[in-house]
Write a protein that holds these residues in place. Sequence first.
Motif: not given
Length: 318
Positions: A149, A265, A282-283, A285-286, A289
Amino acid sequence: MTIISKDIVKAIEILNNDDVVAIPTETVYGLAGNIYSEKAIKKIFQVKQRPLFNPLIVHIHSIKKIHDIVSEFPDKAEILANAFWPGPLTLILKKKSNIPDLITGGKDTVAVRIPNHPITLSLLKQLSFPLAAPSANPFNRISPTSSLHVEDYFKNTISMVLEGGECKNGIESTIIGFENNEPVLYRLGSISIEDIINVIGQIKIKNNKEIAPNAPGMLAKHYAPKTKTYLVNDVENFVKNYQNKKIGILRFSEDIHSINVVHVEILSKTGDLKEAASRLYNSLHKLDNLNLDMIVAEIVPDFGLGKSINDRLERATK
């Protein structure tokens, strides 16, 4: 180009040369520099595009070091430190005169904590100075919980990320200050209000401040994806109104099946708030993207760490 490495010796060399290194903590990765180096601290603000009025958190490796940083250590602050350090608790205390105003946003108080990560504790013990380390992300963007990240954010502007694996807590520290020697919660975080109350009793809450904030993380818009994000109670009914949109879903514990949902997510299939907190950024970020039209996040149960998760999601949707 940014290197990702476990080489503490290299990190020490960079930090001793008045430069910055991204470091792992149990909460999120931080962008770290020598608190006494004006060059390093200015680079932190520049790289993050962070306003100078927004104070930084000083990281130390031992409670004994607190007296190098602060001029007053109230009894309840000491109780909290002994209960939660090393760990995701930041205390706002009266600073010593040697702490630069650049670190504190011009205030007479300083934010300080002991991170609970073996690599960063080892790094701090080998340095002759504490580290200022706000989250290693551009101002207002999603905080980083992995070295990748950070590298994605700053691949051309910082020289090194000290690899420390995935951050186990996943959201920032809880921040507590003192007004008339009584504790005040300035930012919800990885330690729940309930856990704080169990140690020191009832606490006043001031969780938002737009101008001259008392602590980091108090601005209304923060932790935000690039993708337009909505926070709702009923995800399934909400997405029915956007049949022509590419939608990503962030749910607490249950899946969703809808023709226009590109990806879902799930924060914790077992409904565990600690796991949900660790997976939150993290979720996001996914989802961010995936070139979506929108992200729709579900409000999680509003108790314990759920309050901290909802706080981050509310700031992400401003």
